[in-house]
Design a protein around this motif. Sequence first.
Motif, PDB file in Angstrom:
ATOM      1  N   ASP A  44      78.162  18.236   0.789  1.00 43.79           N
ATOM      2  CA  ASP A  44      77.327  17.020   0.820  1.00 43.79           C
ATOM      3  C   ASP A  44      76.347  17.075   1.991  1.00 43.79           C
ATOM      4  OD1 ASP A  44      78.417  15.970  -1.409  1.00 43.79           O
ATOM      5  OD2 ASP A  44      79.694  14.463  -0.409  1.00 43.79           O
ATOM      6  N   TYR A  45      76.906  17.516   3.147  1.00 50.05           N
ATOM      7  CA  TYR A  45      76.052  17.601   4.333  1.00 50.05           C
ATOM      8  C   TYR A  45      74.918  18.597   4.108  1.00 50.05           C
ATOM      9  CZ  TYR A  45      74.402  18.322   9.056  1.00 50.05           C
ATOM     10  OH  TYR A  45      73.604  18.416  10.149  1.00 50.05           O
ATOM     11  N   HIS A  47      73.672  19.761   1.380  1.00 46.18           N
ATOM     12  CA  HIS A  47      72.735  19.384   0.311  1.00 46.18           C
ATOM     13  C   HIS A  47      72.051  18.035   0.575  1.00 46.18           C
ATOM     14  CE1 HIS A  47      73.409  22.664  -2.477  1.00 46.18           C
ATOM     15  NE2 HIS A  47      74.716  22.557  -2.291  1.00 46.18           N
ATOM     16  N   ARG A  48      72.406  17.385   1.697  1.00 48.35           N
ATOM     17  CA  ARG A  48      71.854  16.075   2.042  1.00 48.35           C
ATOM     18  C   ARG A  48      72.067  15.081   0.906  1.00 48.35           C
ATOM     19  NH1 ARG A  48      66.546  15.436   2.873  1.00 48.35           N
ATOM     20  NH2 ARG A  48      66.791  13.838   4.473  1.00 48.35           N
ATOM     21  N   ARG A  49      73.285  14.881   0.584  1.00 55.96           N
ATOM     22  CA  ARG A  49      73.624  13.918  -0.472  1.00 55.96           C
ATOM     23  C   ARG A  49      74.844  13.122  -0.059  1.00 55.96           C
ATOM     24  NH1 ARG A  49      75.706  18.852  -4.322  1.00 55.96           N
ATOM     25  NH2 ARG A  49      77.794  18.945  -3.416  1.00 55.96           N
ATOM     26  N   GLY A  50      75.192  12.124  -0.868  1.00 54.30           N
ATOM     27  CA  GLY A  50      76.343  11.290  -0.563  1.00 54.30           C
ATOM     28  C   GLY A  50      76.173  10.614   0.795  1.00 54.30           C
ATOM     29  N   GLU A  53      72.975  11.556   2.771  1.00 56.25           N
ATOM     30  CA  GLU A  53      71.721  11.466   2.028  1.00 56.25           C
ATOM     31  C   GLU A  53      70.533  11.286   2.976  1.00 56.25           C
ATOM     32  OE1 GLU A  53      70.557   9.441  -2.239  1.00 56.25           O
ATOM     33  OE2 GLU A  53      71.945   8.432  -0.884  1.00 56.25           O
ATOM     34  N   HIS A  57      66.307  16.378   8.283  1.00 60.96           N
ATOM     35  CA  HIS A  57      66.147  17.661   7.593  1.00 60.96           C
ATOM     36  C   HIS A  57      66.582  18.804   8.477  1.00 60.96           C
ATOM     37  CE1 HIS A  57      64.124  16.394   3.915  1.00 60.96           C
ATOM     38  NE2 HIS A  57      63.633  15.373   4.649  1.00 60.96           N
TER      39      HIS A  57
END
Lengths: 156, 499
Positions: A44-45, A47-50, A53, A57
Amino acid sequence: VNELKRILLVEDNPKDAQLTLRALGDAHLANEVIVVRDGDEALDYLHRRGLFELRAHGNPAVVMLDLKLPRISGLEVLKQMRATPELSKIPVVMLTSSREEQDVQTSYELGVNAYVVKPVDFKEFLSALKTLGVFWAVVNQPPAGCVRYDGPRDIE
Amino acid sequence: MSLLQNLPIKWKLIIINTLTSFFVMLVAGVIFFAYERSSYLKTLQQDIETLSDIAAANSMAAITFQDVAAAEDTLRSLREQESIVAAALYSKDGKLFARYVRYNAEWTFPVAPTADGTRLTDTHLISVRSIRLENERVGTIYLVGDLKKFAERLRIFLLVILLITLLTVLLAFIISAQLQKVISKPIGTLASTATAVSEKKDYSIRAEKSGADELGYLIDRFNDMLSQIQQRDLALHQAQLELERRVEDRTAEIKRLNTHLEQRASQLENANKELESFSYSVSHDLRAPLRHISGFVDLLAHDAKGQLNEQTLGHVQTIQESVKEAGALIDDLLSFSRMGRSEMQYLNVDLAEMVETIREKLKADVAGRKIEWKVGALPTVQADPAMMRLVLTNLLSNAVKYTRKREVAQIEIGSTSTDAEFQIYVKDNGIGFDMRYVDRLFGVFHRLHGQQFEGTGIGLATVRRIIARHGGRTWAVGEVDKGAAFYFALPRNNKEKSW
């Protein structure tokens, strides 16, 4: 300082995380360390999600992966990272207590950059981590506040 | 004879009998014929001689007086005798004087009379006799007899003989055709019985006995033989059934055992898998808390350095040592269990080189000690290099460890070789051991010097396991306070032995 890349530590055991953070601190690593508890959170970290998010960058300088993780294992995380073009270049250090040959072999087959068996002797562990720190991160900074990630919090 | 060979006995007997009768009759006929012919001829000769005598007597006067008419009269009286064909009288000086030829017959008389006697030609009997008067020859009478009747009679005789022969042969044929059964029938019975037995493989068939002669005896013996065969056949059959039953039993037993084995194999496989996951867990989970203890004790010692007194620092050190020990124990246990299942890789291993490497690594442990190393010639063997290194490391570090109390430690490494194996030994002058406990040395966790020397009690067990996996042997010789010697032997041809 802000440009200093972060280190992502994926470790489910808080004691190990604490010892690792201490070791990194003792090694005078200036980098901020993000700690996540399992493979899911790690992905998640990355992919920058959940939960992540809204994080800033940029990929971490290095990912320290514990082999044995709840839910998604370290090997699976490594595999997915290597299969994702924008994540495939991130150095990955496998931190594990396992000396099982098959684990070492699989890790290298999946493209790990280093494989460190966490020694029982803390001093050995420390020297191993120091070597790694010198190699992948910037150390010529005074000791910085090593941040332990404790769940969702304000976005930097 | 060879023509007879393949005929049935029946025909052999008939032909033999018939031919025998025929030849007997033939011989008898020929003898009878010859006898009949000669006796009849004799009769004929006597008859013609008598006639000749009578005619001579009757013509005595005519000859004496040279009366031709009277002489011819006399000769003509021979007409009564059918067999006489011609007759003649010759005078004293040998001239033909009177003659007679039967009506319808022809005869050429000799000009002068031949010598006296009776001669036989093909068709006639010729009698020539002198006519004598008071011992003086006065003329000769010449008489010719016909053999027609003789030939006729002989022909009839021959015919009769032939007829009798034929009849006899026929009779012989008929009789032998009937009587041959006496011999040929039992033989036929024997033959057909033998055929039936042979074709049906039925040894309960018996030949029928027809008499108490040699054939009857033969049939009896034949039947005896059949009974014996029948008994043996039965015994054989029973033995076969028994054997089949046993084979079936064995097969069932083998199947049962096989199933059992398969079950055991899968159980073992499961157990092995369990063991593997167990040791995996051990290597991960059991190490973690140790690591934490070690880590936090270090932090404690580091952070609270100034606040702790001497005694407490000693406790901290003890904790650290114990943790180290526990870690070593786990490592040794894991490597011991790994030795049992990891795959073996047979390579050329130079033991001399390996010993040097290990000695180099042990240098840190022997710093400050006085050790006399004596390294003999060591062979290159076919073995798994990692495992062999473990074996030698264990043996050498044991030697180093147990000679610690010697002022001058002596450690000897060497080898002896036989045709079948390489024997390598490590001897030391250390504290040795009691030979009564030699069997325990190689067991897991069996430590003979637990209190005085550190160690996990797994080293020699690992050595034995590795050498066993190489198909070799391990043994030890020792004496308390004198030293110990550890041996292992590796078979020479150790190429492909893996399990």
